[in-house]
Design an enzyme around this catalytic site. Structure first.
Site, short mmCIF file in Angstrom:
data_model
loop_
_atom_site.label_atom_id
_atom_site.label_comp_id
_atom_site.label_asym_id
_atom_site.label_seq_id
_atom_site.Cartn_x
_atom_site.Cartn_y
_atom_site.Cartn_z
CE LYS A 212 -2.60 1.80 3.53
NZ LYS A 212 -3.71 1.96 4.58
CD GLU A 218 10.18 -6.02 6.51
OE1 GLU A 218 9.92 -4.97 5.80
OE2 GLU A 218 10.27 -6.06 7.63
N GLY A 269 -4.08 -2.10 5.96
CA GLY A 269 -3.42 -3.30 5.28
C GLY A 269 -4.30 -4.64 5.77
NE ARG A 270 -5.07 -3.35 11.94
CZ ARG A 270 -4.26 -2.09 12.08
NH1 ARG A 270 -3.27 -1.91 11.12
NH2 ARG A 270 -4.78 -1.10 12.63
CD GLU A 356 -0.36 -3.76 11.98
OE1 GLU A 356 -1.13 -3.86 11.36
OE2 GLU A 356 0.75 -4.03 12.05
CG HIS A 387 -2.81 -34.39 19.53
ND1 HIS A 387 -2.91 -35.52 20.03
CD2 HIS A 387 -3.95 -34.27 18.60
CE1 HIS A 387 -4.10 -36.03 19.62
NE2 HIS A 387 -4.64 -35.46 18.66
CE LYS A 502 7.30 -0.99 9.60
NZ LYS A 502 6.44 -0.23 8.78
O1 LIG Z 1 1.36 -2.87 2.26
P1 LIG Z 1 2.40 -2.27 2.94
O2 LIG Z 1 2.47 -0.49 2.83
O3 LIG Z 1 3.81 -2.69 2.26
O4 LIG Z 1 2.31 -2.36 4.52
C1 LIG Z 1 2.66 -3.93 4.92
C2 LIG Z 1 2.53 -3.91 6.39
O5 LIG Z 1 3.67 -2.94 7.08
C3 LIG Z 1 3.34 -2.10 8.20
O6 LIG Z 1 4.53 -2.51 9.01
C4 LIG Z 1 2.21 -2.56 8.96
O7 LIG Z 1 2.34 -2.92 10.27
C5 LIG Z 1 1.11 -3.24 8.49
O8 LIG Z 1 -0.13 -3.05 8.63
C6 LIG Z 1 1.00 -3.38 7.07
O9 LIG Z 1 0.12 -4.23 6.35
#
Ligand SMILES: O=P(O)(O)OC[C@H]1O[C@H](O)[C@H](O)[C@@H](O)[C@@H]1O
Length: 526
Positions: A212, A218, A269-270, A356, A387, A502
């Protein structure tokens, strides 16, 4: 008029604290228990029912929860949210994920466009693109069909879509809807990308870069990783990559992609599985019609969440019981236990969705709250969990509220009768047994073998994991988390708590460290 108040200032909450606690083992025993199981059930969309017979509530507690829902203005707040109010106060944003799958209230205009039109247009574009890929009209550089789709993304750009893909993979294969295999690269651990790349035929793979913000370290690292692999295979990366991002992200302006599809800042995002974030990979894997069915299921559940009557609003009831368990009974965590292999990654998705969203110690105005908020969420599919960690759930010193999910039918349908029952029957027998074992316990003179009982659980019972039922299940939990955020008066739609780590990681990589950070960096050979 909506007022946003802290939970502990509400008269109905204080009243609820005084209501007599239910002895679950007692009320679940005998005929009384049988009656509860029949009565304490609320219908959901797509054939589901939310059964809360084994929760530590009775009619008096439920009455208290209804008052709490009213005083906290849960319905009104949801209404304000889907009608486009700035509910995400931290980031000053609207919260519009419901719009990706339906229209609950008024049309919402933001950034000069009608938002519903924007989201549906993106869906249409994705559908056209996916159909062309399936028809062989969009191909690799050599004019050959793509056979695999690989999503590159992390957090909300990975967990939801991955969980949804895994949930529908076998259903699609069984029902002739399987178009392409999907794989996912998320971790910055080089072994993740390397292993996925080793397992596919890159020449026939299309990569969906999902971010987004377009700035997640990453994801950008993994994009370069994949581009390198494509180059090394003598392929033109831009013929193999599409992007899903927001129009304001740096990725949106790039020519490096075959196509780009958009979401926006109003979809957290979530909460993005029903937007282009889930839409691209799921439409490529199963076809746009299947994705549309998934959206229909989510929309149907959203509608139920607008109901003012708590007993006809399963997400609100689930949320209220959860807050009662957390803030009145004092239970610290919640386990999500789907008795379905298809939902193997669903708990992982719910961890992000819930923790989150509601892992906050300040209210929506940035002021500290004096009560506990979001619980720790964890889970595994049953019966595997039985288990593993159920020992603590049955006899540990903490009481952990449980959320079971069970289905009457398997997806593939292949089964065997061993010792007079099918595997599906064994699976379902186990979930029924667990609910009663947790609630009622069993006295034994040997303390080691004694089960106290009184351990609360609910169960969502459905027919089968299908695109529609999966959508409904997802929306149920999204709405539950939202209602809980309203009750705790927190902003469930930002995530500032992930920033500090981060920033420090960047400092480590730039070798700008001192003190403990420097020593840890040295220990890890950076
Ligand atoms: O979709 P992006 O902007 O790459 O974000 C990816 C993810 O990274 C962030 O650190 C947030 O903690 C998440 O809420 C998010 O979904």
């Amino acid at each position: 008029m909506i007022t946003w108040n802290n939970l502990d200032t509400l008269a109905s909450f204080k009243e609820l604290e005084g209501v007599k606690k239910v002895n679950l083992a007692e009320v679940m025993a005998g005929e009384n228990g049988a009656e509860r199981v029949k009565n304490y059930s609320v219908p959901m969309a797509e054939g589901f029912a939310y059964n809360f017979a084994a929760k530590q509530v009775d009619d008096e507690v439920l009455e208290g929860l209804k008052k709490l829902a009213e005083e906290a203005q849960l319905t009104e707040k949801f209404e304000a949210l889907y009608n486009g109010e700035v509910i995400n106060t931290g980031e000053k944003r609207l919260v519009l994920h419901h719009m990706t799958r339906g229209q609950l209230g008024n049309a919402v205009e933001a950034d000069g466009v009608d938002k519903r039109t924007f989201y549906t247009e993106q869906q249409k574009k994705i559908a056209e693109f996916a159909n062309k890929v399936h028809a062989g009209e969009i191909t690799n550089g050599a004019g050959e069909k793509f056979t695999t789709v690989v999503q590159i993304g992390i957090g909300g750009s990975d967990l939801g879509p991955r969980a949804m893909y895994l949930a529908l993979e076998n259903w699609a294969k069984k029902n002739g809807k399987f178009k392409m295999e999907a794989k996912f690269i998320s971790n910055v651990d080089p072994d993740d990308a390397a292993a996925v790349l080793n397992s596919i035929d890159v020449a026939h793979s299309i990569f969906v870069l999902v971010s987004k913000s377009g700035t997640t370290l990453e994801t950008l690292t993994n994009e370069s990783f994949v581009k390198d692999a494509l180059k090394n295979a003598g392929l033109d990366a831009s013929k193999h990559m599409i992007a899903v991002t927001s129009e304001t992200s740096p990725l949106a302006k790039s020519d490096d992609y075959l196509a780009a599809f958009f979401m926006d800042d109003y979809i957290g995002g979530r909460y993005s599985s029903t937007s282009a974030v889930g839409g691209a990979v799921l439409s490529l894997a199963f076809g746009p019609e299947v994705f549309a069915q998934f959206l229909d299921g989510a929309a149907a559940e959203d509608k139920l969440a607008t109901n003012k009557d708590v007993m006809q609003n399963p997400a609100m009831l689930d949320a209220l019981i959860g807050v009662y368990e957390r803030n009145v009974l004092g239970y610290p965590s919640t386990a999500v236990l789907p008795y379905s292999q298809a939902l193997s990654r669903f708990p992982a998705h719910l961890q992000q969705l819930d923790m989150e969203s509601n892992g906050k110690a300040v209210n929506r105005f940035g002021e500290p709250v004096d009560y506990v908020t979001g619980p720790v969420i964890f889970g595994e599919p049953g019966t595997n969990g039985q288990h593993s960690f159920y020992q603590l759930l049955h006899q540990g010193t903490d009481i952990v509220p449980l959320q079971f999910i069970g289905f009457k039918n398997s997806q593939i349908g292949t089964d065997v009768v061993i010792q007079d029952s099918t595997s599906q029957q064994k699976l379902c027998a186990n979930v029924a047994a667990q609910i009663v074992a947790f609630a009622c316990g069993k006295a034994d003179e040997n303390r080691n073998k004694n089960f106290e009982g009184g351990r609360p659980s609910s169960i969502i019972i459905g027919d089968q994991v299908t695109p529609e039922s999966l959508g409904a299940l997802l929306a149920h939990f999204e709405n539950k988390v939202m209602f809980q955020g309203f009750l705790w008066n927190v902003n469930s739609f930002d995530q500032e708590g992930v920033q500090l780590g981060k920033v420090l990681a960047k400092r480590v990589l730039a070798h700008e460290t001192d003190g403990a950070l420097k020593v840890f960096s040295d220990l890890l050979n950076i």
